[in-house]
Design an enzyme around this catalytic site. Structure first.
Site, PDB file in Angstrom:
ATOM      1  N   TYR A 243       5.883  -5.024  -6.297  1.00  0.00           N
ATOM      2  CA  TYR A 243       5.070  -4.387  -7.324  1.00  0.00           C
ATOM      3  C   TYR A 243       6.022  -3.733  -8.318  1.00  0.00           C
ATOM      4  O   TYR A 243       7.034  -3.152  -7.927  1.00  0.00           O
ATOM      5  CB  TYR A 243       4.121  -3.357  -6.694  1.00  0.00           C
TER       6      TYR A 243
ATOM      7  N   GLU B 131       5.938   3.962   2.067  1.00  0.00           N
ATOM      8  CA  GLU B 131       6.654   5.162   1.646  1.00  0.00           C
ATOM      9  C   GLU B 131       6.929   6.119   2.795  1.00  0.00           C
ATOM     10  O   GLU B 131       7.885   6.883   2.738  1.00  0.00           O
ATOM     11  CB  GLU B 131       5.918   5.877   0.505  1.00  0.00           C
TER      12      GLU B 131
ATOM     13  N   CYS C 222       4.414  -6.411  -2.277  1.00  0.00           N
ATOM     14  CA  CYS C 222       4.052  -5.215  -3.029  1.00  0.00           C
ATOM     15  C   CYS C 222       5.024  -4.064  -2.767  1.00  0.00           C
ATOM     16  O   CYS C 222       6.212  -4.182  -3.029  1.00  0.00           O
ATOM     17  CB  CYS C 222       2.605  -4.850  -2.704  1.00  0.00           C
ATOM     18  N   HIS C 223       4.539  -2.954  -2.231  1.00  0.00           N
ATOM     19  CA  HIS C 223       5.370  -1.779  -1.980  1.00  0.00           C
ATOM     20  C   HIS C 223       6.258  -1.904  -0.740  1.00  0.00           C
ATOM     21  O   HIS C 223       6.981  -0.969  -0.397  1.00  0.00           O
ATOM     22  CB  HIS C 223       4.499  -0.524  -1.861  1.00  0.00           C
TER      23      HIS C 223
ATOM     24  N   GLY D   1       0.844  -1.180   0.000  1.00  0.00           N
ATOM     25  CA  GLY D   1       0.000   0.000   0.000  1.00  0.00           C
ATOM     26  C   GLY D   1       0.885   1.237   0.000  1.00  0.00           C
ATOM     27  O   GLY D   1       2.043   1.191  -0.407  1.00  0.00           O
ATOM     28  N   ARG D   2       0.356   2.345   0.488  1.00  0.00           N
ATOM     29  CA  ARG D   2       1.165   3.567   0.566  1.00  0.00           C
ATOM     30  C   ARG D   2       1.907   3.696   1.892  1.00  0.00           C
ATOM     31  O   ARG D   2       2.802   4.523   2.035  1.00  0.00           O
ATOM     32  CB  ARG D   2       0.301   4.802   0.331  1.00  0.00           C
TER      33      ARG D   2
END
Length: 184
Positions: free
Chosen positions: A137, A90, A116-117, A86-87
């Site tokens: 990802y 970050e 993923c991320h 997800g975000r």
């Protein structure tokens, strides 16, 4: 004695990538703790692909309570680590406790699941990622390569103590491999 699993995440975590591992670990009887920058109800999101868009879209999902703040995590108490995407990756990678947590699991060769991320979080320990192989990802391919690691263009990859997955559709295999490593 039950295994203990730590999940590190934050707001805007992809809902499937946190809920599926969390409940799957509980189903296995593992003591599972969700850590975030502060103890709070996390805001999760749903990432999906819509025809005609060049990337995924984001929608609000469910609330999820975290159990402990990163600063209060003692990674020596845990047998495995899961980092959802997800975000959240970050910005959680900016927390000064996160590199300490992540470093412990790699230095002690404990199972790490990154989907993923999550590759953005692994970038906080580039010295430990150099020479590793993992997937993520596709938008995170530059993060993987910047660490001196090899990006694997597969949906699921296991390299030493690291289980990596491309995105939420890969969760069944991702969790199967993570649990296999944890139970060795």
């Amino acid at each position: 004695m039950s295994k203990k699993v730590l999940i590190i995440t934050g707001d805007a975590v992809e809902a499937l990538e946190v809920f599926y591992p969390y409940y799957r670990c509980l189903e296995e009887g593992f003591e599972t703790t969700i850590a975030s920058p502060s103890v709070k109800k996390l805001y999760t999101v749903s990432h999906d692909f819509v025809e005609g868009t060049e990337t995924y879209v984001e929608k609000p999902a469910y609330g999820l309570d975290s159990h402990v703040a990163f600063v209060d995590v003692d990674p020596t108490e845990y047998d495995g680590l899961i980092i959802p995407g997800g975000r959240a990756p970050e910005y959680i990678r900016l927390d000064e406790s996160v590199p300490v947590i992540v470093r412990h699991f790699f230095e002690e060769n404990k199972p790490v699941g990154a989907i993923c991320h999550a590759a953005q979080v692994l970038s906080v320990v580039p010295d430990l990622m150099k020479g590793k192989e993992y997937t993520a990802y596709i938008a995170c391919k530059p993060d993987v390569q910047a660490c001196g690691a090899t990006y694997i263009d597969e949906h699921l990859h296991v390299h030493e103590n690291l289980v990596s997955g491309h995105a939420w559709p890969d969760l069944p295999g991702f969790m199967r491999e993570f649990i296999h490593l944890l139970n060795k």
